[in-house]
Every structure is written in structure tokens, then in C-alpha cells.
Design a protein around this motif. Sequence first.
Motif, PDB file in Angstrom:
ATOM      1  N   LEU A 202     -77.814-131.172  89.356  1.00  0.00           N
ATOM      2  CA  LEU A 202     -78.887-131.933  88.716  1.00  0.00           C
ATOM      3  C   LEU A 202     -78.535-133.409  88.563  1.00  0.00           C
ATOM      4  O   LEU A 202     -79.410-134.257  88.486  1.00  0.00           O
ATOM      5  CB  LEU A 202     -79.209-131.336  87.343  1.00  0.00           C
ATOM      6  CG  LEU A 202     -79.873-129.961  87.363  1.00  0.00           C
ATOM      7  CD1 LEU A 202     -80.083-129.465  85.950  1.00  0.00           C
ATOM      8  CD2 LEU A 202     -81.203-130.011  88.092  1.00  0.00           C
TER       9      LEU A 202
ATOM     10  N   TRP B 146     -82.918-138.889  76.377  1.00  0.00           N
ATOM     11  CA  TRP B 146     -82.711-137.617  75.689  1.00  0.00           C
ATOM     12  C   TRP B 146     -83.229-136.407  76.456  1.00  0.00           C
ATOM     13  O   TRP B 146     -82.691-135.311  76.324  1.00  0.00           O
ATOM     14  CB  TRP B 146     -83.309-137.674  74.271  1.00  0.00           C
ATOM     15  CG  TRP B 146     -84.753-138.040  74.215  1.00  0.00           C
ATOM     16  CD1 TRP B 146     -85.280-139.295  74.148  1.00  0.00           C
ATOM     17  CD2 TRP B 146     -85.863-137.149  74.195  1.00  0.00           C
ATOM     18  NE1 TRP B 146     -86.630-139.247  74.101  1.00  0.00           N
ATOM     19  CE2 TRP B 146     -87.026-137.943  74.122  1.00  0.00           C
ATOM     20  CE3 TRP B 146     -86.006-135.760  74.226  1.00  0.00           C
ATOM     21  CZ2 TRP B 146     -88.300-137.385  74.082  1.00  0.00           C
ATOM     22  CZ3 TRP B 146     -87.274-135.211  74.186  1.00  0.00           C
ATOM     23  CH2 TRP B 146     -88.408-136.030  74.119  1.00  0.00           C
ATOM     24  N   ILE B 147     -84.266-136.587  77.289  1.00  0.00           N
ATOM     25  CA  ILE B 147     -84.760-135.429  78.036  1.00  0.00           C
ATOM     26  C   ILE B 147     -83.704-134.982  79.044  1.00  0.00           C
ATOM     27  O   ILE B 147     -83.439-133.785  79.219  1.00  0.00           O
ATOM     28  CB  ILE B 147     -86.075-135.745  78.777  1.00  0.00           C
ATOM     29  CG1 ILE B 147     -87.096-136.379  77.841  1.00  0.00           C
ATOM     30  CG2 ILE B 147     -86.657-134.475  79.383  1.00  0.00           C
ATOM     31  CD1 ILE B 147     -88.431-136.661  78.520  1.00  0.00           C
ATOM     32  N   VAL B 148     -83.066-135.966  79.713  1.00  0.00           N
ATOM     33  CA  VAL B 148     -82.024-135.616  80.680  1.00  0.00           C
ATOM     34  C   VAL B 148     -80.860-134.940  79.970  1.00  0.00           C
ATOM     35  O   VAL B 148     -80.293-133.961  80.469  1.00  0.00           O
ATOM     36  CB  VAL B 148     -81.539-136.878  81.432  1.00  0.00           C
ATOM     37  CG1 VAL B 148     -80.413-136.526  82.378  1.00  0.00           C
ATOM     38  CG2 VAL B 148     -82.677-137.497  82.214  1.00  0.00           C
TER      39      VAL B 148
ATOM     40  N   ALA C 241     -81.724-131.393  79.204  1.00  0.00           N
ATOM     41  CA  ALA C 241     -81.752-130.587  80.427  1.00  0.00           C
ATOM     42  C   ALA C 241     -80.343-130.268  80.921  1.00  0.00           C
ATOM     43  O   ALA C 241     -80.042-129.126  81.287  1.00  0.00           O
ATOM     44  CB  ALA C 241     -82.541-131.329  81.518  1.00  0.00           C
TER      45      ALA C 241
ATOM     46  N   TRP D 299     -78.464-127.896  78.564  1.00  0.00           N
ATOM     47  CA  TRP D 299     -79.011-126.555  78.747  1.00  0.00           C
ATOM     48  C   TRP D 299     -78.488-125.926  80.040  1.00  0.00           C
ATOM     49  O   TRP D 299     -78.047-124.781  80.056  1.00  0.00           O
ATOM     50  CB  TRP D 299     -80.535-126.635  78.759  1.00  0.00           C
ATOM     51  CG  TRP D 299     -81.256-125.321  78.778  1.00  0.00           C
ATOM     52  CD1 TRP D 299     -80.788-124.117  78.361  1.00  0.00           C
ATOM     53  CD2 TRP D 299     -82.595-125.106  79.191  1.00  0.00           C
ATOM     54  NE1 TRP D 299     -81.752-123.156  78.505  1.00  0.00           N
ATOM     55  CE2 TRP D 299     -82.881-123.737  79.007  1.00  0.00           C
ATOM     56  CE3 TRP D 299     -83.605-125.933  79.705  1.00  0.00           C
ATOM     57  CZ2 TRP D 299     -84.116-123.185  79.325  1.00  0.00           C
ATOM     58  CZ3 TRP D 299     -84.837-125.373  80.006  1.00  0.00           C
ATOM     59  CH2 TRP D 299     -85.078-124.011  79.819  1.00  0.00           C
TER      60      TRP D 299
ATOM     61  N   LEU E  38     -80.927-123.627  74.767  1.00  0.00           N
ATOM     62  CA  LEU E  38     -81.898-124.719  74.713  1.00  0.00           C
ATOM     63  C   LEU E  38     -81.975-125.293  73.304  1.00  0.00           C
ATOM     64  O   LEU E  38     -81.959-126.517  73.117  1.00  0.00           O
ATOM     65  CB  LEU E  38     -83.273-124.218  75.161  1.00  0.00           C
ATOM     66  CG  LEU E  38     -84.406-125.233  75.087  1.00  0.00           C
ATOM     67  CD1 LEU E  38     -84.120-126.445  75.971  1.00  0.00           C
ATOM     68  CD2 LEU E  38     -85.741-124.611  75.485  1.00  0.00           C
TER      69      LEU E  38
END
Lengths: 290, 290, 290
Positions: free
Chosen positions: C68, C141-143, C146, C149, C187
Motif C-alpha cells: 500500500l 490520518w486516513i492513510v 488504513a 489496519w 480497525l
Amino acid sequence: MEYPWNELTLAFSRTSMFPFFDIAHYLVSVMALKQRPGAVATAWNNPLSSWLSAMLHCFGGGILASILLAEPPLKFLTNHTNILLASSIWYIVFFCPRDLVSHGYSHLPIQLLAAGMKEVTRTWKIVGGITQANSYYKNSWIVMIAVGWARGAGGAIVVACEQLLKGDWKPEGDEWLKMSFPSKVTLLGSIVFTFQHTKHLGISKHDLIFLYTIFLVTIKVTMMMTADSAVTLAPFEDTLTRMLFGRQQQFSLNEKKTEPKTSSNGSASSVSKPATEAPGAAKRHAKKED
Amino acid sequence: MEYPWNELTLAFSRTSMFPFFDIAHYLVSVMALKQRPGAVATAWNNPLSSWLSAMLHCFGGGILASILLAEPPLKFLTNHTNILLASSIWYIVFFCPRDLVSHGYSHLPIQLLAAGMKEVTRTWKIVGGITQANSYYKNSWIVMIAVGWARGAGGAIVVACEQLLKGDWKPEGDEWLKMSFPSKVTLLGSIVFTFQHTKHLGISKHDLIFLYTIFLVTIKVTMMMTADSAVTLAPFEDTLTRMLFGRQQQFSLNEKKTEPKTSSNGSASSVSKPATEAPGAAKRHAKKED
Amino acid sequence: MEYPWNELTLAFSRTSMFPFFDIAHYLVSVMALKQRPGAVATAWNNPLSSWLSAMLHCFGGGILASILLAEPPLKFLTNHTNILLASSIWYIVFFCPRDLVSHGYSHLPIQLLAAGMKEVTRTWKIVGGITQANSYYKNSWIVMIAVGWARGAGGAIVVACEQLLKGDWKPEGDEWLKMSFPSKVTLLGSIVFTFQHTKHLGISKHDLIFLYTIFLVTIKVTMMMTADSAVTLAPFEDTLTRMLFGRQQQFSLNEKKTEPKTSSNGSASSVSKPATEAPGAAKRHAKKED
């Protein structure tokens, strides 16, 4: 004898794969593509899709090595000369009037010559893969073995993924149990060249390149002429397996002989293990007798 | 006439896609997701899975281009504004009381407007992809065409892979023979913009952006209003195919006419080739008459 | 009370996972591999394939996080010490005389201890993933959520892809609707640690590590001892769903009650939506009553 030998191996190791050896590699790859069912129809209906498949066949190993090292998979497209050469081979093979190329390729001497030259390129790819891995992770020998192996024999994996996405192939569980012969010799070569690189083998690189290439070409030509496959490595594999896992194998073989009728009785765990291992031991036993 | 034209095209090429054109693109993408069987049930049972699918639909082209250039596929998540906008569109489309958005979208004028604006974003994506590729491999035109194509029309591939992993779709061999119409026009645009970038086309970038966008929007709106698909490019494709492969096609067509009953006789190679090519030639012949 | 608490949590957060916690993680992973049908046969027939599967089970989360973030997926092979440890665990589990390790592992106290220690490593992986993401995209923060997780629970995805390629597993559409319990808690942990990292939570990192690890271990041990799964988060999930989507859910539930017989009449769009939503609402209604 030393100086002529050194000169020979040095000159051999400096041979450029372009253009003749590359032509042979592309020719064998594209002919393998052509012999897949439906490939000729695809070439007529969707030439772009056929061209993409041909590029994956020709450059698959390098693409897989790039993916494993997080390099752009499209990197092979920057080498315009090789792309043009491979595309020309694809065009000639699929669209030659009266299918001359396929008819010429159907003669055994031509196939032997092309296959032999393709095996020479395999050595160059393994060495190139190890050098590529070394530039990222100096002296990490597991990574070098993996990338050398991927670059030398990884094309089959890329092609299999392409067929999976296209729906032309459904993977069966047991296919992955049987490593193909090119895959095995490439892994062997990758291990050998890695240990030469990390100075654990007392042989120079150009000597090893020469000897390994002679080994590859001889094996390949012999296999094609005698229509025999995967015999050569079996004794070597069995010896290695005996050394690493052998004693348990004997034990499980005895288990199978002493408990033929009790498979429906007894605890689940003790029964399932011999039942599962016995086919494995039986297969390996059968393989030894080949 | 020159100065107003230049001003017009320059102003057009400097238009920002955010927010209105992006909204249209996200709306069309999420509505396409909603029309898949089971999508609404998924949104209720597992909103996270539905949101992920929506993000793949909205940003799929950029994700594919990132993968091809070995950039982090998660890079699109760093643009918080666009992620928030796309997430809002997803939320409104799936969870609006009384499903107002879907009912509004079912009117043709709204669909035409949204589709037209989405086609404008396609041009911007192609140009962005080419610029992105150029930053890695200067003037490598094959890579630029590939990345421009991936970014403009690659979302379909990413979505197909997602469906394959989820088990919602089994690939059939012949699906890949038929390139979708958006895919074809995007490839055409990618080629054209690449040759403009490498100075092989004597037209400025903003003029080309304007003209290509007009072409895309006109084609799309015409196709939606007449409910006709993929007619426009067929003569162009046939001409190109004739030039590159045409003579063999005629030859194989003759082969089919002269050997109808001999398909069960004769050598395997000479029979199988017309038998395989004839359906291809027949398909293309049928396609010409459309 | 403050100083001993700080000392405790600080000391705990500085614990090295190597070697004991890592051993527990590898043991649980390889035992999970061994319990797959055909795994023992594979180990005998193709030890290399079995070893590769074991490595994917042990390091799958890190591999997914690397993919990723466009790092080389092979990077985990550079840590020779951990590779050697994991390989030794694999060797002992599959080839131990009289299968001693499996018999020892079949005792519940051993499983509880190993599972508890594995949950400790999960916390370390989440924190490591967030740090890794932060080094690429500061404060995105989204990365971070992800990647945290993926690193904590992504191994399941890598293993599923491997099984898909091998043909051992066909994905069914509804499997992806049900997120596994480890996936959900990972998560949750990833979100919590990300907000701690961006200073949105007023708690120090070492305190949060300690508390979250206690939470994970307690949940896991309780679930294993009571043979109960996924009860704990259901009230929390339902509350969240009601807040975000709840009103529509009630509306669709009413729709279902008032239109039981009219599903075959009326327009397609207005009927299909309640029919599709009602099972979803019914499922969630049923889930609330668990």
C-alpha cells in the motif's frame, strides 16, 4: 590452459544478448503464446490484447522482479529498442503471409537452436536480477535469490495471472505442488549465483556464467531431443529431502503399513495424520522409483 | 478570430475540475455502483465495504496509474477535500430519505449534464497521467500513452479486480476481446496528447484540450440520446486494421470459401488456422456491415 | 499512583516483541496454516510452497502495508533473524517427530497463552503501521488508519489472495459483508491510535498501548474460553449505525410492513428498494436481538 579458458569465459560473459539471443527468446515466447487455444483468433479480433499478452510473455520475468522491488512495472516499456524488436517478432509470427514463421519453427533443429539461445538469456536474467536486488539491499541473500529467481523464471507467474484475470485458466490446487523444471533450475542457478556474489563460492563470476549456461543448454537440448522431462533433478531432490525431512518420512511410511484398517477408529488427530501423510509419502516413494 | 479563440481555449484549459466537474464525476460513478445488483443491500449491511467500493469507482484510474508507476496506491487518500466530497456524494446517493437523488438522476437531462461534465474530467485525467509519467521517464512515449490511458479509463480495471476478489464476477474469455468505447476513446486521446507532448503534433496543448473535450462530450451526449453505442469508431478501426493486417484477412476469407467441406481432412495445422481465423474474419466482416 | 502507573506503561511499551511474543505469533499463524485441508500433504510434497505459505501467514500484514505504501514487498526478507525464527517454527510444527508440537498446542492453556501473546504483537503492529505511514504522509490520518489496519489485520487478505491464486478458495459475495472480529478490533485500534498520534486524544502513547493491549487480550481470552464470537461489538455497531443511518432504517422497516403484498405491482424502482432494504433492515433487526 588457464589463459585461453579465462579469455573464453570472459568473452562469453561480455556477450550482448541483443539482438540474436533476444530474438530467440522473443521467438520462443511468442510461439508459446500462439500455441495457446484461441490466441490466433484474439490476434485478429483484438490485436492490442494479443500484443499485450506477447509483451507479458517476453518481459514477464522483469515485470515480476520490478513488482517485488517496488519499481514501476512499466519500466520495461522505456527500452524502446527491445519493445520494437519484440513487437516485430509478434507481428511476423501472427501475421506472416502463409504463416511462414510457424512452419519454419516447426522443424526441430530450429526449435533446438532457439531454445538453446533462450537458455543463455536465462543466465543473464538471473545475474541481472541478483545485481538489481543487491542495489537495493546489499548482501541480503534471500532477497537476491528471490529476485534472481523471479527474473529468470517469473514470466510464467505473470502469464498465469493474466490468464486468471481473462478467465482462460482456473487454478487447480495441485498445480502449485509441481514446480516446473525451468523453475527448479532457475532457483538452483539463483542460489548458486547468490552465493558466488556473497563470496561463499570460490569461483569467478564469468566462469560460473559459462559453466551454468553450458549446463542449462545441455539439459534443455537433451530434454527436447529425448522428449523426457524432469528426470535429471529427481535424485538430487530426493537426497536433499531425505537429509532435511527423511526420518519422518520413513516413520510415516511404517505408520501406513501398520495401521491400514484402523483408519476409521482411534482419535481423529492420530488417524488423520498418517492418512494425510501416507499419500505424500506414497507419492514421494513412487517418485523415487522413476 | 485568433485572439478570442486563444483566450477561450486558454481559459478552458485552466478551469479547475473542483468542485462541479468532480461532483459530476463522483455522482456518475456512485450511481453506476448503485445500479450493480446487491449494492444497496451491501450499503446497509456493511457501509464500510460499500464506501470502499465507491472510492474505487471514483478514484480507480488514479489508483491504477499509481500502481503502474510504483507510487503508493493509497496516495489518493491524502487529498482530504476530494475524499470528503466523494464520501458525501456516496452518503447522499445511498442514504438520502425517499431516495431523492436516484429519482432526480433518472431524468435524462440530468444524466446528460452529469455525463458531459464527467467526460470533461476524462481529458484532465489523461493530461495529468501523461504529465505524471513524464516526471518519471522523460519522453518515453509508450509509458506516457499507457499511464494516460490508465488514468483516464483504468477505473474499470480496478473495479473489475475488486469484483473478481469479491466473487461477484467471473471473467469470461471473450470480454477482453471487446474493448469498451470509453476505453477506446481514452486510448485515442492518450496517443494524441502524448504526440502533442513530444512535439510531434503542431498544436498547442490548450487548443488540443479544448478540441478533444468537445469531441468527447459530443460523442457521449449523442450516444446517450440515440441509445447507440460504438458505431462511430468502427470505420476508423476497420481502415486501420486493413492497413496493418488487411491483406491476410482477405486471404483467410478466401480460404474459408474454398475449403468449407475439407475442415475434417487435410493436415491439422493448415485446417485449424482457417477454422480459427474464419470466425475472426467473419466477426470483423459482420462488424463492418453494422 | 501516578508514578508506578507511568513506569508500568512505559516499561510495557518498551518491551521488545522479539523473541517470545514473535514466537507466539509465528506459532499461532503456522498452526492456522497446518489446520487448512491439504497443508500437511503440501509440506511433504512441496516444502518450498509450504514454507512460502507459512511466511505469508507470519508476515502478511507487513507485506500488505508495504504494497500500500509502494515499498518492496520483499522487504520482510531482509530481517534474517525473524525469517530464521519463523522458518524454525514452521519446520518444527510440520516435521517434529511424533507431531509433538501439534499435540502440545492442542491443550487449551497453551492456546490461550499463545493467542494472548499474539494479541500483544497486534498492538505493536498497529503502532508500527501508523508510524510507517506518517513517515510518508505526515498527518494524513486516513492513510495512517488504513496502513495501521493493514499491518495489524491485513495478513488475512494476503493469505486469501494466495489461496485464490492457488485455486483453494473461491470468493463468495457475502463473505466480504461480514468483517471478521480481529479485523474490526484492529480497525478500532487503528482509529484510536491515529487520533492519539494527531493529538486529538488527550492520552499518552504508552498509556494507550497498555490499555488497548489489555482490552485485546481480555477480549480474545474471553472469546476462546466461552467459545463465543463477535458479541461484544454488536451494541456499539448498532449505536453507530443508528446515528449515521438509523432514521432511514426505521423508514424502510415501516415500508416493509405496509407493502407486503404490493411487491409485484407498482414501479420497479420504488418496489425494489424496500425489497432490497428490508432484508438488510431485517438482518440488522435480528442482529440487535442477539
